[in-house]
Design a protein around this motif. Structure first.
Motif, PDB file in Angstrom:
ATOM      1  N   TYR A  55      31.519   4.375  51.280  1.00 33.58           N
ATOM      2  CA  TYR A  55      30.811   5.330  52.397  1.00 33.58           C
ATOM      3  C   TYR A  55      30.138   4.562  53.501  1.00 33.58           C
ATOM      4  O   TYR A  55      29.427   3.863  53.410  1.00 33.58           O
ATOM      5  CB  TYR A  55      30.337   6.305  51.743  1.00 33.58           C
ATOM      6  CG  TYR A  55      30.702   7.133  50.618  1.00 33.58           C
ATOM      7  CD1 TYR A  55      31.866   7.984  51.064  1.00 33.58           C
ATOM      8  CD2 TYR A  55      30.155   7.405  49.395  1.00 33.58           C
ATOM      9  CE1 TYR A  55      32.304   8.813  50.167  1.00 33.58           C
ATOM     10  CE2 TYR A  55      30.484   8.128  48.489  1.00 33.58           C
ATOM     11  CZ  TYR A  55      31.816   8.898  48.897  1.00 33.58           C
ATOM     12  OH  TYR A  55      32.431   9.870  48.045  1.00 33.58           O
ATOM     13  N   GLU A  78      27.267  13.591  56.842  1.00 29.21           N
ATOM     14  CA  GLU A  78      28.547  13.413  56.941  1.00 29.21           C
ATOM     15  C   GLU A  78      28.883  12.262  56.676  1.00 29.21           C
ATOM     16  O   GLU A  78      28.418  11.070  57.469  1.00 29.21           O
ATOM     17  CB  GLU A  78      29.400  13.862  58.597  1.00 29.21           C
ATOM     18  CG  GLU A  78      30.579  14.077  58.549  1.00 29.21           C
ATOM     19  CD  GLU A  78      31.244  14.400  59.803  1.00 29.21           C
ATOM     20  OE1 GLU A  78      32.377  14.360  59.952  1.00 29.21           O
ATOM     21  OE2 GLU A  78      30.283  14.751  60.816  1.00 29.21           O
ATOM     22  N   LYS A  85      36.487  12.292  56.541  1.00 29.00           N
ATOM     23  CA  LYS A  85      35.275  12.456  56.671  1.00 29.00           C
ATOM     24  C   LYS A  85      35.224  13.667  55.910  1.00 29.00           C
ATOM     25  O   LYS A  85      35.703  14.559  55.770  1.00 29.00           O
ATOM     26  CB  LYS A  85      34.903  13.015  58.212  1.00 29.00           C
ATOM     27  CG  LYS A  85      35.084  11.690  58.930  1.00 29.00           C
ATOM     28  CD  LYS A  85      34.839  12.027  60.509  1.00 29.00           C
ATOM     29  CE  LYS A  85      35.075  10.904  61.567  1.00 29.00           C
ATOM     30  NZ  LYS A  85      34.829  11.261  62.858  1.00 29.00           N
ATOM     31  N   LYS A  86      33.609  13.518  55.194  1.00 29.68           N
ATOM     32  CA  LYS A  86      33.230  14.719  54.313  1.00 29.68           C
ATOM     33  C   LYS A  86      31.966  15.101  54.520  1.00 29.68           C
ATOM     34  O   LYS A  86      31.063  14.147  54.937  1.00 29.68           O
ATOM     35  CB  LYS A  86      33.355  14.293  53.005  1.00 29.68           C
ATOM     36  CG  LYS A  86      34.870  13.569  52.567  1.00 29.68           C
ATOM     37  CD  LYS A  86      34.743  13.219  50.848  1.00 29.68           C
ATOM     38  CE  LYS A  86      36.133  12.776  50.428  1.00 29.68           C
ATOM     39  NZ  LYS A  86      35.929  12.469  48.962  1.00 29.68           N
ATOM     40  N   GLN A  87      31.545  16.272  54.134  1.00 23.00           N
ATOM     41  CA  GLN A  87      30.290  17.014  54.130  1.00 23.00           C
ATOM     42  C   GLN A  87      29.742  16.579  52.884  1.00 23.00           C
ATOM     43  O   GLN A  87      30.181  17.041  51.806  1.00 23.00           O
ATOM     44  CB  GLN A  87      30.173  18.217  54.690  1.00 23.00           C
ATOM     45  CG  GLN A  87      30.633  18.711  55.850  1.00 23.00           C
ATOM     46  CD  GLN A  87      29.524  18.287  56.920  1.00 23.00           C
ATOM     47  OE1 GLN A  87      28.311  18.328  56.717  1.00 23.00           O
ATOM     48  NE2 GLN A  87      29.923  18.104  58.351  1.00 23.00           N
ATOM     49  N   CYS A  88      28.611  15.906  52.912  1.00 25.54           N
ATOM     50  CA  CYS A  88      27.983  15.533  51.234  1.00 25.54           C
ATOM     51  C   CYS A  88      26.594  15.669  51.356  1.00 25.54           C
ATOM     52  O   CYS A  88      25.837  15.634  52.396  1.00 25.54           O
ATOM     53  CB  CYS A  88      28.285  14.063  51.260  1.00 25.54           C
ATOM     54  SG  CYS A  88      29.997  13.582  51.209  1.00 25.54           S
ATOM     55  N   VAL A 109      26.011  11.287  44.821  1.00 27.15           N
ATOM     56  CA  VAL A 109      26.674  11.936  45.790  1.00 27.15           C
ATOM     57  C   VAL A 109      27.552  12.936  45.597  1.00 27.15           C
ATOM     58  O   VAL A 109      28.172  12.755  44.593  1.00 27.15           O
ATOM     59  CB  VAL A 109      27.571  10.780  46.567  1.00 27.15           C
ATOM     60  CG1 VAL A 109      28.413  11.159  47.957  1.00 27.15           C
ATOM     61  CG2 VAL A 109      26.729   9.607  47.066  1.00 27.15           C
ATOM     62  N   GLN A 110      27.561  14.055  46.135  1.00 24.09           N
ATOM     63  CA  GLN A 110      28.258  15.209  45.985  1.00 24.09           C
ATOM     64  C   GLN A 110      28.667  15.797  47.221  1.00 24.09           C
ATOM     65  O   GLN A 110      28.205  16.432  48.194  1.00 24.09           O
ATOM     66  CB  GLN A 110      27.434  16.500  45.264  1.00 24.09           C
ATOM     67  CG  GLN A 110      28.243  17.863  45.072  1.00 24.09           C
ATOM     68  CD  GLN A 110      29.388  17.433  43.719  1.00 24.09           C
ATOM     69  OE1 GLN A 110      29.132  16.885  42.805  1.00 24.09           O
ATOM     70  NE2 GLN A 110      30.629  17.787  44.245  1.00 24.09           N
ATOM     71  N   CYS A 111      30.170  15.573  47.552  1.00 18.37           N
ATOM     72  CA  CYS A 111      30.797  16.125  48.670  1.00 18.37           C
ATOM     73  C   CYS A 111      31.520  17.215  48.521  1.00 18.37           C
ATOM     74  O   CYS A 111      32.140  17.721  47.300  1.00 18.37           O
ATOM     75  CB  CYS A 111      31.733  14.951  49.085  1.00 18.37           C
ATOM     76  SG  CYS A 111      30.961  13.259  49.332  1.00 18.37           S
ATOM     77  N   GLU A 112      31.854  18.189  49.470  1.00 19.90           N
ATOM     78  CA  GLU A 112      32.458  19.424  49.535  1.00 19.90           C
ATOM     79  C   GLU A 112      33.892  18.872  49.116  1.00 19.90           C
ATOM     80  O   GLU A 112      34.687  18.251  49.692  1.00 19.90           O
ATOM     81  CB  GLU A 112      32.436  19.881  50.815  1.00 19.90           C
ATOM     82  CG  GLU A 112      31.181  20.631  51.138  1.00 19.90           C
ATOM     83  CD  GLU A 112      31.073  20.932  52.703  1.00 19.90           C
ATOM     84  OE1 GLU A 112      32.128  21.461  53.334  1.00 19.90           O
ATOM     85  OE2 GLU A 112      29.855  21.574  52.893  1.00 19.90           O
ATOM     86  N   ASP A 114      35.032  17.879  46.473  1.00 18.95           N
ATOM     87  CA  ASP A 114      34.999  17.011  45.230  1.00 18.95           C
ATOM     88  C   ASP A 114      34.492  17.652  43.877  1.00 18.95           C
ATOM     89  O   ASP A 114      33.347  18.184  44.105  1.00 18.95           O
ATOM     90  CB  ASP A 114      34.179  15.615  45.630  1.00 18.95           C
ATOM     91  CG  ASP A 114      34.882  14.840  46.443  1.00 18.95           C
ATOM     92  OD1 ASP A 114      35.997  15.066  46.780  1.00 18.95           O
ATOM     93  OD2 ASP A 114      34.231  13.835  46.970  1.00 18.95           O
ATOM     94  N   GLU A 117      30.362  14.466  40.660  1.00 16.59           N
ATOM     95  CA  GLU A 117      29.515  14.090  41.393  1.00 16.59           C
ATOM     96  C   GLU A 117      29.473  12.599  40.982  1.00 16.59           C
ATOM     97  O   GLU A 117      29.363  12.134  39.940  1.00 16.59           O
ATOM     98  CB  GLU A 117      28.162  14.760  40.907  1.00 16.59           C
ATOM     99  CG  GLU A 117      26.758  14.047  41.848  1.00 16.59           C
ATOM    100  CD  GLU A 117      25.857  14.642  41.428  1.00 16.59           C
ATOM    101  OE1 GLU A 117      25.068  15.472  42.152  1.00 16.59           O
ATOM    102  OE2 GLU A 117      25.198  14.722  39.909  1.00 16.59           O
TER     103      GLU A 117
END
Length: 122
Positions: A55, A78, A85-88, A109-112, A114, A117
């Motif tokens: 990341y 982000e 690219k992910k919001q996390c 880390v938890q991303c939208e 996914d 975690e």
């Protein structure tokens, strides 16, 4: 006797006034935010050297810090992992006294989008 009452009341007022702040997350700004951003970058780099994803920080949206048997920093960010690219939400829990045992840093880390975690400790 009057002075003792004043001191007692003053102590009680201060205890009540600051009781809500102990353990409560605080939004980071200025130098504290810069320090937290550096910790995030360093921790993401460390994650990439192991079996974690590579990341890269694209944008730091917000960060908080909370004292909980160490320091828990929570980031809204982000991240990029290659072209995506992910919001996390990234949580880094540091307990410096455990670093020698290899358990001083925990990152989650938890991303939208996914389901799972990511959770690593070193």
């Amino acid at each position: 006797m009057h002075a003792l009452k004043v001191i007692f009341v003053l102590g009680l007022v201060l205890a009540v006034a600051f009781a809500g702040y102990a353990g409560r997350p605080r939004t980071l700004k200025g130098d504290d935010l810069k320090e937290a951003e550096q910790l995030l970058s360093t921790t993401l780099s460390q994650l990439a050297t192991g079996d974690g994803p590579s990341y890269q920080l694209v944008n730091l949206i917000s960060a908080t810090s909370q004292v909980v048997s160490g320091t828990l920093r929570t980031y809204k960010v982000e991240l990029s992992d290659g072209p995506d690219k992910k919001q996390c939400t990234v949580k880094i829990w540091s307990q410096p006294w455990l670093e020698e045992s290899g358990k001083g840093i925990n990152i989650k880390v938890q991303c939208e989008g996914d389901e799972a975690e990511l959770d690593r400790t070193w």
